[in-house]
Every structure is written in structure tokens, then in C-alpha cells.
Design a protein around this motif. Structure first.
Motif, PDB file in Angstrom:
ATOM      1  N   ALA A 388       0.832  -1.205   0.000  1.00 33.20           N
ATOM      2  CA  ALA A 388       0.000   0.000   0.000  1.00 33.20           C
ATOM      3  C   ALA A 388       0.866   1.254   0.000  1.00 33.20           C
ATOM      4  N   LEU A 389       1.968   1.235   0.777  1.00 36.08           N
ATOM      5  CA  LEU A 389       2.856   2.394   0.824  1.00 36.08           C
ATOM      6  C   LEU A 389       3.513   2.622  -0.529  1.00 36.08           C
ATOM      7  N   THR A 390       3.940   1.542  -1.172  1.00 36.83           N
ATOM      8  CA  THR A 390       4.566   1.679  -2.494  1.00 36.83           C
ATOM      9  C   THR A 390       3.587   2.261  -3.501  1.00 36.83           C
ATOM     10  N   ASN A 391       2.358   1.735  -3.515  1.00 36.27           N
ATOM     11  CA  ASN A 391       1.356   2.250  -4.451  1.00 36.27           C
ATOM     12  C   ASN A 391       1.012   3.702  -4.157  1.00 36.27           C
ATOM     13  N   ALA A 392       0.929   4.051  -2.867  1.00 36.39           N
ATOM     14  CA  ALA A 392       0.627   5.434  -2.507  1.00 36.39           C
ATOM     15  C   ALA A 392       1.728   6.378  -2.976  1.00 36.39           C
ATOM     16  N   LYS A 393       2.974   6.003  -2.749  1.00 41.45           N
ATOM     17  CA  LYS A 393       4.093   6.855  -3.175  1.00 41.45           C
ATOM     18  C   LYS A 393       4.126   6.989  -4.691  1.00 41.45           C
ATOM     19  N   LEU A 394       3.874   5.882  -5.384  1.00 38.79           N
ATOM     20  CA  LEU A 394       3.871   5.941  -6.848  1.00 38.79           C
ATOM     21  C   LEU A 394       2.776   6.873  -7.347  1.00 38.79           C
ATOM     22  N   ALA A 395       1.593   6.803  -6.727  1.00 35.62           N
ATOM     23  CA  ALA A 395       0.491   7.676  -7.124  1.00 35.62           C
ATOM     24  C   ALA A 395       0.832   9.137  -6.853  1.00 35.62           C
ATOM     25  N   ILE A 396       1.488   9.409  -5.725  1.00 32.09           N
ATOM     26  CA  ILE A 396       1.880  10.782  -5.398  1.00 32.09           C
ATOM     27  C   ILE A 396       2.859  11.323  -6.434  1.00 32.09           C
ATOM     28  N   LEU A 397       3.850  10.523  -6.798  1.00 36.26           N
ATOM     29  CA  LEU A 397       4.851  10.970  -7.774  1.00 36.26           C
ATOM     30  C   LEU A 397       4.224  11.240  -9.134  1.00 36.26           C
ATOM     31  N   VAL A 398       3.380  10.309  -9.595  1.00 39.95           N
ATOM     32  CA  VAL A 398       2.764  10.460 -10.920  1.00 39.95           C
ATOM     33  C   VAL A 398       1.790  11.634 -10.931  1.00 39.95           C
ATOM     34  N   ALA A 399       0.925  11.723  -9.911  1.00 39.93           N
ATOM     35  CA  ALA A 399      -0.065  12.794  -9.876  1.00 39.93           C
ATOM     36  C   ALA A 399       0.593  14.161  -9.716  1.00 39.93           C
ATOM     37  N   SER A 400       1.624  14.258  -8.889  1.00 35.88           N
ATOM     38  CA  SER A 400       2.313  15.534  -8.710  1.00 35.88           C
ATOM     39  C   SER A 400       2.996  15.980  -9.990  1.00 35.88           C
ATOM     40  N   THR A 401       3.586  15.016 -10.701  1.00 35.16           N
ATOM     41  CA  THR A 401       4.214  15.343 -11.985  1.00 35.16           C
ATOM     42  C   THR A 401       3.179  15.810 -12.996  1.00 35.16           C
ATOM     43  N   ALA A 402       2.036  15.119 -13.051  1.00 36.77           N
ATOM     44  CA  ALA A 402       0.971  15.506 -13.973  1.00 36.77           C
ATOM     45  C   ALA A 402       0.425  16.889 -13.630  1.00 36.77           C
ATOM     46  N   ALA A 403       0.264  17.172 -12.341  1.00 40.76           N
ATOM     47  CA  ALA A 403      -0.214  18.489 -11.925  1.00 40.76           C
ATOM     48  C   ALA A 403       0.780  19.576 -12.313  1.00 40.76           C
TER      49      ALA A 403
END
Length: 456
Positions: A388-403
Motif C-alpha cells: 500500500a505504501l509503495t502504491n501510494a508513493k507511486l500515485a503521489i509521484l505520478v499525480a504531482s508530476t501531472a499536476a
């Protein structure tokens, strides 16, 4: 006789600040830009390390344990980065909060209403969207992850592509981010404190009181003698941090409280900047150049090449991933824009002629860069689930980059628009030639140039 301008029904929002405030914001943007680039480079280095032949070495490095166990300070390097080094970052947040409450946009309820309400919307909407995706799952505990805004990352984007934007818009982003940090701090202190040990918390009041007394009573001494702050104040601050950490409250809160007790003014309102501004100048390079990048390197290394044993389709359909991505990319701008619009309607306000709603949309998208604080909250949330932590961090990185990409695109477009207005205003053929010439400037293109009403 010059035409009489129509009377405003309410206050004008996003007026340009004073020259001193504009200069301070410009200087702050320049300093945060360097830190933002270092933050991005550290995150990239972490991703490379976690997805290369050095992945095992990277994990071992994060797991190295050092410290004194009887004081509850036997921590891994990853924990030292999140609990210790980030306290420096939050110390600066405390300094900035104090300054905003004393001298900045938050000192008056009227000027504070917009960024405070907008920040609240930017917290509530992402949290609700995240909960909608994760309802009934173990991932619902991470509702606070998409509520944060990374000021260093956001300012780096703003400085690169938005150099010609109105100063009021940049001030709005910084004030919004400061309030957002205050809300994130409150969430960390309340929602992520499982058990409080009252004895160390009680004793922590003593070093905090001593720190406050010394910074107020001997502010001039610490201002003249830079080394004295390291010799005298640092051990006191570390003692307070250690006691807060031992109490069970996340130790970054100690940094905020230490920053908040530092005096902003030397004496009276007209006596000039106090020790808080001095400390901000001294410690910002330490925070932006070391503390935050090191934390990013320790926290952002997630396997994205299938090394976790989870397929890409499973990762992309994980409610945690969808909730974080939707919260940052949709919740942040929707919450900020809707609440800003509501304030304008309730107070019968109007936007300053130099600002357009598309500008606020770009800033709202920029607030979707969660990164540092989002990564911290993810680590505090998913302590028992590596996947869950890995998926959360990956989502944060991808979403922040997209934003960052989405906001940067709109900001670059708007910055070129304002640059053309500035260039047109300086051309000889549009110079003022008589009475009423200034009234012709807000022009035909549909977006008026920054008017003199912004200065009144």
C-alpha cells in the motif's frame, strides 16, 4: 472631465501588495526555486536507485539504524530524514506562519478570508474524493494524503514558467500554501498520533519556554552573532524536538512550534524585521539544500518496474492509487476554485482587473503538487503494508508530476500574455499623451492590463 468609475459592490480581491511585500515574495520565489530543483533531482535519483541493480543497497541504506534507544531515538536513516530533517523544513513553515499572522495576508480577517477558505476547500475536496474511491477498504485511512501542497516544488514550477504573472497571484499561491501547511500540520498532530506519553510532553514545555525567552530577550544578540544560535539555541531546540518525539506526537510539530515562538518584529510595528526574518534567511538554504532533498531521496524510491510482484493493471486499479491521483488532480483545483468563487459571491467581491479566473485555475492546478508532505503522510499511514505504501508513493509521484505539467502549460501561456501586455505598455507609441490616456490601456484584447486601481 474624466469619467467616474463605477463603484464596486464589494472589496477587490488579489490586489497587488506593497513594494516591500512584492520584493519579499520575489526573493522567496528565487530561493525556493533552487530548493525545488534539488527536490526533483533527489526524487529522480531515488527512483533510479530503487529500480536499478542498486535497489537492495538503497533499501539497506534506508534501514540503517542509529541513535540512542533510551531516549527513543534509535531510528533508521529513513526515519531520521522524515522525523528529524523535515523538522527543519517545518521550522521555516512556523516562521512563515508567524510572519503571515503578524505582518502578512493573514493579519486581517478580510485579506485572510480568501486564502484560508480556498485552502480549506483544497483539503476537504481531495479528502472526500479519496474516501469515495477507498470506502470500505483498508486504504481509507490515507484520506489526508492528497490534501497537501508541496510549496518548494510548486514554486519551482511557478518561477520557471510564470515570471511575468501578477505579483498578487504569486502571493496568493504562497499564502494558500502556508495555510495548507498549517492544516497539514494539524492533521498530522491530530490524526496520526496514536498514543501520547504525557511525561515527556510535560517536560518539553521547559525547553520551548527557554527557547522563546532567549529569542525574544536576546534577539539583537542572536542577530549580530550568527554562531550563537548554533551554540545556544540549537541544543535547546533539539531537546524540545527529542521530548516531543518521545511523547508520541510526530516530531515535525516541534519544528513548527519552535518557529512560531521566534519574534517577527524587533520591538514595535515600525521597528523593522525581527529575528524570524534573520532565521529564515539563514536556515532556508539548509532546509532547501539538504533537509528536503535528503528526505525526498529517502522517501521517493519506489519500485515501478514490477519488482514488487504486482502487475501494472493491478496497481492502476488500486483504490489508493485512484483516490490519490483524483484527489490531487481534481480535488485540489475543484476545492480551491469553488471556495474562491463562493467567497466572491458571499462578500460581493470582484477580482482585480489584473487577474482572470484562468490564472486562478492554473494556480489551483499547481496546488495539486503534493510530494513532500504527501509522502510524509503516506509513510505515517501505511506503516503495516509495504504494498500500500509503495502504491501510494507511486500515485503521489505520478499525480504531482501531472499536476506540474498541466499547471506549467497554462501558466506559461498566461505568462506570455502578461509579457505582451508589459511590452506593449513600454512602447513609445502607447505612451501617455494627455489626460485620459491611461483609461485606454485596459484594452481591446479582452484581458485588461494591470490597472492603477490595483495600487490604491
Amino acid at each position: 472631465m474624466p469619467a467616474i468609475a463605477p463603484k464596486n459592490l464589494g472589496p477587490v480581491l488579489f490586489r497587488r501588495g506593497s513594494p516591500d511585500e512584492t520584493r519579499r515574495i520575489t526573493e522567496l520565489l528565487r530561493k525556493e526555486t533552487v530548493g525545488g530543483f534539488l527536490l526533483v533531482l533527489a526524487a529522480i535519483a531515488a527512483l533510479i536507485a530503487a529500480n536499478s541493480a542498486f535497489a537492495d543497497d538503497y533499501e539497506r541504506l534506508r534501514s540503517v539504524t542509529i541513535g540512542y534507544a533510551p531516549w527513543h531515538l534509535e531510528l533508521t536513516l529513513g526515519q531520521w530524514a522524515s522525523d528529524g530533517l523535515l523538522a527543519i523544513f517545518f521550522f521555516l513553515v512556523g516562521l512563515e506562519l508567524k510572519r503571515e499572522f503578524v505582518l502578512g495576508e493573514l493579519r486581517s480577517p478580510r485579506t485572510a478570508a480568501v486564502p484560508v477558505v480556498a485552502a480549506l476547500g483544497g483539503v476537504i475536496a481531495p479528502a472526500l474524493i479519496y474516501l469515495a474511491f477507498t470506502a470500505g477498504t483498508n486504504g481509507s485511512d490515507g484520506w489526508a494524503i492528497p490534501t497537501a501542497t508541496d510549496i518548494a516544488f510548486a514554486v519551482a514550477v511557478l518561477a520557471v514558467v510564470g515570471s511575468h504573472l501578477p505579483s498578487a497571484l504569486r502571493l496568493f499561491l504562497l499564502t494558500l500554501a502556508v495555510v495548507d501547511d498549517l492544516l497539514a500540520i494539524s492533521i498530522i498532530a491530530i490524526a496520526y498520533t496514536e498514543q501520547v506519553l504525557w511525561t515527556p510532553l510535560f517536560w518539553s514545555v521547559i525547553p520551548l519556554g527557554v527557547f522563546a525567552f532567549l529569542t525574544h530577550r536576546y534577539a539583537a544578540f542572536f542577530s549580530r552573532h550568527h554562531v550563537a544560535a548554533w551554540i545556544v539555541l540549537l541544543p535547546i531546540g533539539f531537546t524540545f524536538w527529542a521530548l516531543v518525539h518521545a511523547s508520541g506526537i510526530h516530531a515535525t510539530i516541534a519544528g513548527v512550534l519552535l518557529g512560531f515562538v521566534v519574534p517577527v518584529l524587533r520591538g514595535g510595528p515600525d521597528s523593522g524585521a525581527g529575528l524570524a526574518e534573520e532565521f529564515e534567511h539563514r536556515f532556508r538554504p539548509l532546509s532547501a539544500g539538504i533537509a528536503v532533498p535528503v528526505f525526498a531521496f529517502m522517501a521517493a524510491g519506489v519500485p515501478v518496474l514490477g519488482s514488487s510482484g504486482v502487475s501494472l493493471s493491478e496497481t492502476l486499479t488500486d483504490p489508493i492509487v485512484l483516490g490519490i491521483a483524483a484527489g490531487l488532480l481534481l480535488g485540489k483545483p475543484l476545492g480551491i476554485l469553488s471556495c474562491t468563487w463562493a467567497v466572491t459571491k458571499l462578500t460581493r467581491s470582484t477580482l482585480d482587473p489584473a487577474i482572470r479566473w484562468i490564472d486562478l485555475t492554473a494556480v489551483s492546478l499547481l496546488a495539486g503538487i503534493g510530494f513532500t508532505v504527501s509522502l510524509l503522510i503516506a509513510e505515517l499511514t501505511f506503516t503495516d503494508s509495504a504494498a500500500a505504501l509503495t502504491n501510494a508513493k507511486l500515485a503521489i509521484l505520478v499525480a504531482s508530476t501531472a499536476a506540474a505539467i498541466a499547471a506549467g502549460t497554462v501558466l506559461a501561456f498566461r505568462s506570455r500574455h502578461y509579457r505582451r501586455i508589459e511590452e506593449a505598455a513600454t512602447e513609445p507609441d502607447v505612451a501617455q499623451t494627455g489626460e485620459g490616456a491611461t483609461a485606454a490601456t485596459p484594452g481591446a484584447a479582452g484581458d485588461p492590463a494591470p490597472s492603477t486601481s490595483a495600487d490604491r
